[in-house]
Design a protein around this motif. Structure first.
Motif, PDB file in Angstrom:
ATOM      1  N   GLY A   1       0.826  -1.211   0.000  1.00  0.00           N
ATOM      2  CA  GLY A   1       0.000   0.000   0.000  1.00  0.00           C
ATOM      3  C   GLY A   1       0.859   1.259   0.000  1.00  0.00           C
ATOM      4  O   GLY A   1       0.569   2.213  -0.711  1.00  0.00           O
ATOM      5  N   LEU A   2       1.944   1.247   0.793  1.00  0.00           N
ATOM      6  CA  LEU A   2       2.880   2.372   0.788  1.00  0.00           C
ATOM      7  C   LEU A   2       3.564   2.501  -0.571  1.00  0.00           C
ATOM      8  O   LEU A   2       3.718   3.606  -1.095  1.00  0.00           O
ATOM      9  CB  LEU A   2       3.945   2.199   1.870  1.00  0.00           C
ATOM     10  CG  LEU A   2       3.555   2.568   3.287  1.00  0.00           C
ATOM     11  CD1 LEU A   2       4.651   2.161   4.263  1.00  0.00           C
ATOM     12  CD2 LEU A   2       3.280   4.055   3.399  1.00  0.00           C
TER      13      LEU A   2
ATOM     14  N   VAL B   1       4.475   5.445  -5.628  1.00  0.00           N
ATOM     15  CA  VAL B   1       4.485   5.442  -7.094  1.00  0.00           C
ATOM     16  C   VAL B   1       3.441   6.431  -7.624  1.00  0.00           C
ATOM     17  O   VAL B   1       3.708   7.173  -8.567  1.00  0.00           O
ATOM     18  CB  VAL B   1       4.250   4.011  -7.641  1.00  0.00           C
ATOM     19  CG1 VAL B   1       4.005   4.020  -9.137  1.00  0.00           C
ATOM     20  CG2 VAL B   1       5.448   3.126  -7.295  1.00  0.00           C
ATOM     21  N   ALA B   2       2.271   6.469  -6.994  1.00  0.00           N
ATOM     22  CA  ALA B   2       1.224   7.397  -7.418  1.00  0.00           C
ATOM     23  C   ALA B   2       1.662   8.860  -7.263  1.00  0.00           C
ATOM     24  O   ALA B   2       1.228   9.727  -8.018  1.00  0.00           O
ATOM     25  CB  ALA B   2      -0.060   7.149  -6.625  1.00  0.00           C
TER      26      ALA B   2
ATOM     27  N   ASP C   1      11.221  12.432  -9.501  1.00  0.00           N
ATOM     28  CA  ASP C   1      10.963  12.006 -10.871  1.00  0.00           C
ATOM     29  C   ASP C   1      11.644  10.674 -11.137  1.00  0.00           C
ATOM     30  O   ASP C   1      12.442  10.201 -10.347  1.00  0.00           O
ATOM     31  CB  ASP C   1      11.394  13.062 -11.888  1.00  0.00           C
ATOM     32  CG  ASP C   1      12.895  13.345 -11.853  1.00  0.00           C
ATOM     33  OD1 ASP C   1      13.673  12.478 -11.428  1.00  0.00           O
ATOM     34  OD2 ASP C   1      13.276  14.442 -12.270  1.00  0.00           O
ATOM     35  N   ALA C   2      11.309  10.059 -12.243  1.00  0.00           N
ATOM     36  CA  ALA C   2      11.789   8.718 -12.555  1.00  0.00           C
ATOM     37  C   ALA C   2      13.294   8.655 -12.771  1.00  0.00           C
ATOM     38  O   ALA C   2      13.892   7.598 -12.668  1.00  0.00           O
ATOM     39  CB  ALA C   2      11.067   8.184 -13.790  1.00  0.00           C
ATOM     40  N   SER C   3      13.929   9.771 -13.057  1.00  0.00           N
ATOM     41  CA  SER C   3      15.372   9.760 -13.303  1.00  0.00           C
ATOM     42  C   SER C   3      16.163  10.151 -12.067  1.00  0.00           C
ATOM     43  O   SER C   3      17.359  10.379 -12.144  1.00  0.00           O
ATOM     44  CB  SER C   3      15.705  10.720 -14.448  1.00  0.00           C
ATOM     45  OG  SER C   3      15.364  12.037 -14.075  1.00  0.00           O
ATOM     46  N   SER C   4      15.512  10.216 -10.933  1.00  0.00           N
ATOM     47  CA  SER C   4      16.166  10.665  -9.719  1.00  0.00           C
ATOM     48  C   SER C   4      17.340   9.774  -9.342  1.00  0.00           C
ATOM     49  O   SER C   4      17.275   8.564  -9.414  1.00  0.00           O
ATOM     50  CB  SER C   4      15.160  10.673  -8.570  1.00  0.00           C
ATOM     51  OG  SER C   4      15.810  10.964  -7.368  1.00  0.00           O
ATOM     52  N   SER C   5      18.415  10.413  -8.946  1.00  0.00           N
ATOM     53  CA  SER C   5      19.564   9.653  -8.478  1.00  0.00           C
ATOM     54  C   SER C   5      19.983  10.113  -7.091  1.00  0.00           C
ATOM     55  O   SER C   5      21.055   9.787  -6.621  1.00  0.00           O
ATOM     56  CB  SER C   5      20.735   9.816  -9.448  1.00  0.00           C
ATOM     57  OG  SER C   5      21.078  11.183  -9.526  1.00  0.00           O
ATOM     58  N   GLY C   6      19.136  10.876  -6.427  1.00  0.00           N
ATOM     59  CA  GLY C   6      19.465  11.372  -5.095  1.00  0.00           C
ATOM     60  C   GLY C   6      19.386  10.275  -4.055  1.00  0.00           C
ATOM     61  O   GLY C   6      18.902   9.181  -4.296  1.00  0.00           O
TER      62      GLY C   6
ATOM     63  N   LEU D   1       5.300  12.869   2.987  1.00  0.00           N
ATOM     64  CA  LEU D   1       4.777  12.379   4.256  1.00  0.00           C
ATOM     65  C   LEU D   1       3.506  11.592   3.982  1.00  0.00           C
ATOM     66  O   LEU D   1       2.568  12.116   3.386  1.00  0.00           O
ATOM     67  CB  LEU D   1       4.493  13.571   5.178  1.00  0.00           C
ATOM     68  CG  LEU D   1       4.163  13.284   6.618  1.00  0.00           C
ATOM     69  CD1 LEU D   1       5.356  12.649   7.323  1.00  0.00           C
ATOM     70  CD2 LEU D   1       3.768  14.573   7.312  1.00  0.00           C
ATOM     71  N   ILE D   2       3.486  10.329   4.411  1.00  0.00           N
ATOM     72  CA  ILE D   2       2.320   9.474   4.177  1.00  0.00           C
ATOM     73  C   ILE D   2       1.692   9.111   5.511  1.00  0.00           C
ATOM     74  O   ILE D   2       2.386   8.703   6.453  1.00  0.00           O
ATOM     75  CB  ILE D   2       2.704   8.210   3.391  1.00  0.00           C
ATOM     76  CG1 ILE D   2       3.177   8.612   1.991  1.00  0.00           C
ATOM     77  CG2 ILE D   2       1.527   7.234   3.306  1.00  0.00           C
ATOM     78  CD1 ILE D   2       3.555   7.457   1.108  1.00  0.00           C
TER      79      ILE D   2
END
Length: 168
Positions: A56-57, A62-63, A108-113, A153-154
């Motif tokens: 669920g997390l 992803v959403a 974003d999908a290209s994140s490398s952090g 924060l979820i």
């Protein structure tokens, strides 16, 4: 009697994950059944309740645009910690889970952090002071020495309650 194992069908019903998406996530290893993986025709993937919480997390991350690989890595850690008797109480008390990317200004999908997470327990009364669900982000130390960080924060308690209610 409380169930201890859930199938892929339960994932579809409880979390509302599209069947094809669920199969793709399993195939790519983004989600894993910690109680047992299907091994051939007629066998089933078996997930624990804690797997459902972690998935669920994952779905929430992803959403919100979190990269699948990094979301998977973090949520699988959570599933393992929930399954560990030493860590279980802490995670089941957590009100929120903060996920963060350091070194990026957006997710974003290209994140490398650098990716990390932490639980946040919001007790009704801490040291005699009523917090009323307020979180002091200065205490999180996420942004320390890094002005470019993204924090998501979820509401983990709300997510658990939603899943628990659908299982009833």
């Amino acid at each position: 009697m409380t169930r201890t194992a859930y199938t892929t069908t339960d994932l579809w019903k409880v979390l509302g994950i599209n069947i094809d998406k669920c199969k793709d996530w399993l195939k790519k290893g983004y989600i894993k059944p910690n109680l047992g993986a299907a091994d051939g025709r007629g066998t089933k993937n078996l997930f624990s309740l804690y797997d459902l919480y972690a998935i669920g997390l994952f779905q929430e991350l992803v959403a919100k645009g979190f990269p699948r690989k990094q979301a998977s890595s973090q949520t699988q850690k959570i599933a393992r910690r929930l399954g560990s008797s030493g860590m279980q109480d802490r995670w089941l008390r957590a009100e929120y889970v903060a996920f963060y990317l350091k070194g990026k200004t957006d997710i974003d999908a290209s994140s490398s952090g650098e990716v990390g997470m932490m639980t946040i327990d919001v007790d009704e009364n801490i040291n005699g002071e009523d917090y009323n669900g307020k979180v002091n982000f200065n205490e999180l130390n996420i942004l320390e020495d890094n002005e470019n960080a993204t924090v998501l924060l979820i509401n983990f308690r709300g997510l658990r309650e939603k899943i628990d209610n659908k299982l009833r």
